[in-house]
Design a protein around this motif. Sequence first.
Motif, PDB file in Angstrom:
ATOM      1  N   GLU A 169      36.132  39.802  45.605  1.00  0.00           N
ATOM      2  CA  GLU A 169      35.648  38.626  46.333  1.00  0.00           C
ATOM      3  C   GLU A 169      34.156  38.434  46.111  1.00  0.00           C
ATOM      4  OE1 GLU A 169      37.096  36.241  48.159  1.00  0.00           O
ATOM      5  OE2 GLU A 169      39.042  37.008  47.522  1.00  0.00           O
ATOM      6  N   ALA A 170      33.419  39.558  46.077  1.00  0.00           N
ATOM      7  CA  ALA A 170      31.972  39.464  45.841  1.00  0.00           C
ATOM      8  C   ALA A 170      31.683  38.926  44.445  1.00  0.00           C
ATOM      9  CB  ALA A 170      31.328  40.840  46.028  1.00  0.00           C
ATOM     10  N   VAL A 171      32.448  39.414  43.462  1.00  0.00           N
ATOM     11  CA  VAL A 171      32.278  38.927  42.086  1.00  0.00           C
ATOM     12  C   VAL A 171      32.601  37.437  42.014  1.00  0.00           C
ATOM     13  CG1 VAL A 171      33.212  39.062  39.740  1.00  0.00           C
ATOM     14  CG2 VAL A 171      32.689  41.164  40.999  1.00  0.00           C
ATOM     15  N   ARG A 172      33.692  37.046  42.685  1.00  0.00           N
ATOM     16  CA  ARG A 172      34.078  35.634  42.687  1.00  0.00           C
ATOM     17  C   ARG A 172      32.987  34.779  43.341  1.00  0.00           C
ATOM     18  NH1 ARG A 172      36.218  31.956  45.862  1.00  0.00           N
ATOM     19  NH2 ARG A 172      36.323  33.391  47.628  1.00  0.00           N
ATOM     20  N   ALA A 173      32.426  35.310  44.456  1.00  0.00           N
ATOM     21  CA  ALA A 173      31.369  34.565  45.140  1.00  0.00           C
ATOM     22  C   ALA A 173      30.136  34.444  44.242  1.00  0.00           C
ATOM     23  CB  ALA A 173      31.007  35.263  46.453  1.00  0.00           C
ATOM     24  N   ASP A 174      29.821  35.538  43.529  1.00  0.00           N
ATOM     25  CA  ASP A 174      28.670  35.482  42.610  1.00  0.00           C
ATOM     26  C   ASP A 174      28.925  34.469  41.495  1.00  0.00           C
ATOM     27  OD1 ASP A 174      27.347  37.401  44.059  1.00  0.00           O
ATOM     28  OD2 ASP A 174      27.892  39.077  42.758  1.00  0.00           O
ATOM     29  N   ALA A 175      30.160  34.472  40.981  1.00  0.00           N
ATOM     30  CA  ALA A 175      30.499  33.527  39.917  1.00  0.00           C
ATOM     31  C   ALA A 175      30.381  32.089  40.413  1.00  0.00           C
ATOM     32  CB  ALA A 175      31.918  33.804  39.396  1.00  0.00           C
ATOM     33  N   GLU A 176      30.855  31.864  41.646  1.00  0.00           N
ATOM     34  CA  GLU A 176      30.758  30.523  42.228  1.00  0.00           C
ATOM     35  C   GLU A 176      29.288  30.131  42.404  1.00  0.00           C
ATOM     36  OE1 GLU A 176      32.948  28.257  42.905  1.00  0.00           O
ATOM     37  OE2 GLU A 176      34.664  29.438  42.240  1.00  0.00           O
ATOM     38  N   ALA A 177      28.450  31.098  42.813  1.00  0.00           N
ATOM     39  CA  ALA A 177      27.024  30.809  42.984  1.00  0.00           C
ATOM     40  C   ALA A 177      26.367  30.485  41.648  1.00  0.00           C
ATOM     41  CB  ALA A 177      26.335  32.010  43.643  1.00  0.00           C
ATOM     42  N   ILE A 178      26.728  31.254  40.613  1.00  0.00           N
ATOM     43  CA  ILE A 178      26.183  30.994  39.265  1.00  0.00           C
ATOM     44  C   ILE A 178      26.628  29.622  38.773  1.00  0.00           C
ATOM     45  CG2 ILE A 178      26.334  31.720  36.860  1.00  0.00           C
ATOM     46  CD1 ILE A 178      26.502  34.616  37.902  1.00  0.00           C
ATOM     47  N   ARG A 179      27.917  29.302  39.026  1.00  0.00           N
ATOM     48  CA  ARG A 179      28.441  28.001  38.604  1.00  0.00           C
ATOM     49  C   ARG A 179      27.705  26.874  39.339  1.00  0.00           C
ATOM     50  NH1 ARG A 179      33.266  28.892  39.786  1.00  0.00           N
ATOM     51  NH2 ARG A 179      33.898  29.724  37.750  1.00  0.00           N
ATOM     52  N   ALA A 180      27.467  27.104  40.647  1.00  0.00           N
ATOM     53  CA  ALA A 180      26.762  26.080  41.424  1.00  0.00           C
ATOM     54  C   ALA A 180      25.330  25.910  40.915  1.00  0.00           C
ATOM     55  CB  ALA A 180      26.761  26.478  42.905  1.00  0.00           C
ATOM     56  N   ASP A 181      24.678  27.046  40.594  1.00  0.00           N
ATOM     57  CA  ASP A 181      23.315  26.965  40.060  1.00  0.00           C
ATOM     58  C   ASP A 181      23.306  26.216  38.723  1.00  0.00           C
ATOM     59  OD1 ASP A 181      22.341  28.340  42.209  1.00  0.00           O
ATOM     60  OD2 ASP A 181      22.281  30.295  41.196  1.00  0.00           O
ATOM     61  N   ALA A 182      24.303  26.508  37.882  1.00  0.00           N
ATOM     62  CA  ALA A 182      24.390  25.838  36.573  1.00  0.00           C
ATOM     63  C   ALA A 182      24.587  24.343  36.747  1.00  0.00           C
ATOM     64  CB  ALA A 182      25.533  26.448  35.764  1.00  0.00           C
ATOM     65  N   GLU A 183      25.440  23.980  37.717  1.00  0.00           N
ATOM     66  CA  GLU A 183      25.668  22.559  37.991  1.00  0.00           C
ATOM     67  C   GLU A 183      24.387  21.894  38.469  1.00  0.00           C
ATOM     68  OE1 GLU A 183      28.246  20.549  37.612  1.00  0.00           O
ATOM     69  OE2 GLU A 183      29.434  22.112  36.629  1.00  0.00           O
TER      70      GLU A 183
END
Length: 260
Positions: A222-236
């Motif tokens: 879940e932490a990895v998924r949350a980090d990935a979502e945060a990275i994706r949001a930052d990229a967006e």
Amino acid sequence: MATSLMSQSMVIDKKVQRSSPLPRPPLGPESMQQEPTNTETRSILRTHFEGRSDVLVGGEGYLCFDTAIRDDWLIPDCIVAFGVDPETVRERMGYVINEVGKPPDFVLEIASRSTGRADYGRKRILYAKYGVAEFWRSDYTGGMYHDKPLAGDMLVDGEYIPIELEYISDGMIRGYSNVLELYLCWEYGRLRFYDPKRGEYLRSLGEQAIRADVEAVRADAEAVRADAEAIRADAEAVRADAEAAEVRRLRRILRERGLE
């Protein structure tokens, strides 16, 4: 005056006797093989009742009515007693009924080659005599050492009557303990406890460790998924900022050329 001093001496002697630990039960080769199962059973129940300070889950020492008649001392595999001081019993290294003030509420015997017949014979008689409310037996062999794979007795008017069992399948039997408010389940030779209030089996230490590991892995995922979502949001956000900057640049060029 002499009578008073004698009475005081008797009280002191009794206190010394009560505080003296009972001897440790002998452990033969078969008992040593059986002990891991007994230890796991007691551990499961201790974990289940750990929130209650007045509940004793034991079985490491002798059980007797008093210390005078040594022939009646028993070595149960697991006992549960409600409304007692567990620490006092542990210090005594045994359960002496006339000292504790009440018998255990629940006794369980796990089958072995050497004690199997005694479990459902002599011990059953003595547990009834002692006033144990429920006496259960589990035989991993399916009844080779005990009279049945799983059996429970309820004390009624000083005598044991069988507790009704459910035969779910050839390899699954269960019965309800009113004392523990749990089902005792014999599943292909393994004894398990089922909590109908929670709708789940009580877990052994090994199962608890596995569950903790699974939960830790799930939390990490879940932490990895949350980090990935945060990275994706930052990229967006970066992409959006870049697109906005490009639009501003093009509009500036158009203005400079008088095309806007």
